[in-house]
Structure formats: C-alpha cells, structure tokens
Design a protein around this motif. Structure first.
Motif, PDB file in Angstrom:
ATOM      1  N   VAL A  92       6.718   2.188  -2.652  1.00  0.00           N
ATOM      2  CA  VAL A  92       6.210   1.670  -1.383  1.00  0.00           C
ATOM      3  C   VAL A  92       4.685   1.726  -1.455  1.00  0.00           C
ATOM      4  O   VAL A  92       4.129   2.684  -2.010  1.00  0.00           O
ATOM      5  N   PRO A  93       3.985   0.716  -0.934  1.00  0.00           N
ATOM      6  CA  PRO A  93       2.519   0.749  -0.977  1.00  0.00           C
ATOM      7  C   PRO A  93       1.960   2.030  -0.352  1.00  0.00           C
ATOM      8  O   PRO A  93       2.436   2.496   0.684  1.00  0.00           O
ATOM      9  N   LYS A  94       0.959   2.608  -1.021  1.00  0.00           N
ATOM     10  CA  LYS A  94       0.361   3.862  -0.561  1.00  0.00           C
ATOM     11  C   LYS A  94      -0.158   3.757   0.865  1.00  0.00           C
ATOM     12  O   LYS A  94      -0.059   4.695   1.643  1.00  0.00           O
ATOM     13  N   SER A  95      -0.684   2.602   1.223  1.00  0.00           N
ATOM     14  CA  SER A  95      -1.210   2.430   2.590  1.00  0.00           C
ATOM     15  C   SER A  95      -0.104   2.605   3.625  1.00  0.00           C
ATOM     16  O   SER A  95      -0.326   3.183   4.694  1.00  0.00           O
ATOM     17  N   LEU A  96       1.098   2.118   3.317  1.00  0.00           N
ATOM     18  CA  LEU A  96       2.226   2.275   4.241  1.00  0.00           C
ATOM     19  C   LEU A  96       2.680   3.731   4.306  1.00  0.00           C
ATOM     20  O   LEU A  96       2.948   4.260   5.384  1.00  0.00           O
ATOM     21  N   VAL A  97       2.725   4.398   3.155  1.00  0.00           N
ATOM     22  CA  VAL A  97       3.093   5.823   3.115  1.00  0.00           C
ATOM     23  C   VAL A  97       2.106   6.636   3.948  1.00  0.00           C
ATOM     24  O   VAL A  97       2.502   7.475   4.767  1.00  0.00           O
TER      25      VAL A  97
END
Length: 103
Positions: A15-20
């Motif tokens: 999952v994209p780090k920004s979403l995490v």
C-alpha cells in the motif's frame, strides 16, 4: 496418524506509504491489518496467526494446533482485505467491540 491443522498463507499487499501514514494519523497504530498494514479504528475480524506471522490457522482446528514460539495469537484483518481475498474468510473470526476491551 494425527490430523494436521488447516492453514493458509496470508497474502501481503503493498500500500502506498502516504496512505499508511494518513490512516495511522487518523486511527493510531493499535490495530493494523495483517494483509495490507493499514490502521483501523476497531477491527471486525481477527485471524489466529502462527509460524511467526504470514500463516493463519483455521478456527475449527485450534485443538489440533500445538502452540510454539511462532504463535502470534489473534491479529486483525480489515473487512476490505477479507473481501479482496475470499480464501481467508473461513480463517477469520468475527469479533465484537466488547471482545477488544483491554480494560
């Protein structure tokens, strides 16, 4: 010969780090999905994770499982990940919010 407990490999989804990071800021890091790692406010499903992580044990086979150093106990799985990976459904246990109180 003793029956072997049913297990399944837990998929890992990037999952994209920004979403995490955004989900962690919003929900904290108390409950993290075992598939995607996203934070959730309160899990609805849990899986018994064994072998040091990455493998789920079928709930009906708890009596067959010999606990060892790799038993991670019950960890949350997000409802979206459960929908995206239907093979995991038999390994998930629905939990009530009252079951999660550590008070």
């Amino acid at each position: 010969m003793a029956a072997e407990p049913r297990t399944i490999v837990i998929p890992s989804v990037e999952v994209p780090k920004s979403l995490v990071d955004a989900r962690s800021r919003r929900h904290g890091d108390r409950y993290m999905c075992i598939v995607c790692g996203l934070a959730m406010p309160s899990p609805k499903f849990m899986c018994h994770v064994i072998d040091g992580g990455g493998v789920a044990l079928h709930p009906d086979d708890e009596g067959l499982y010999q606990s060892d150093g790799g038993d991670m106990n019950f960890l949350p799985i997000g409802a979206d990940c459960l929908r995206r990976h239907p093979a995991l459904k038999p390994y998930a246990v629905k939990v009530d919010a009252a079951d999660l109180s550590f008070g």
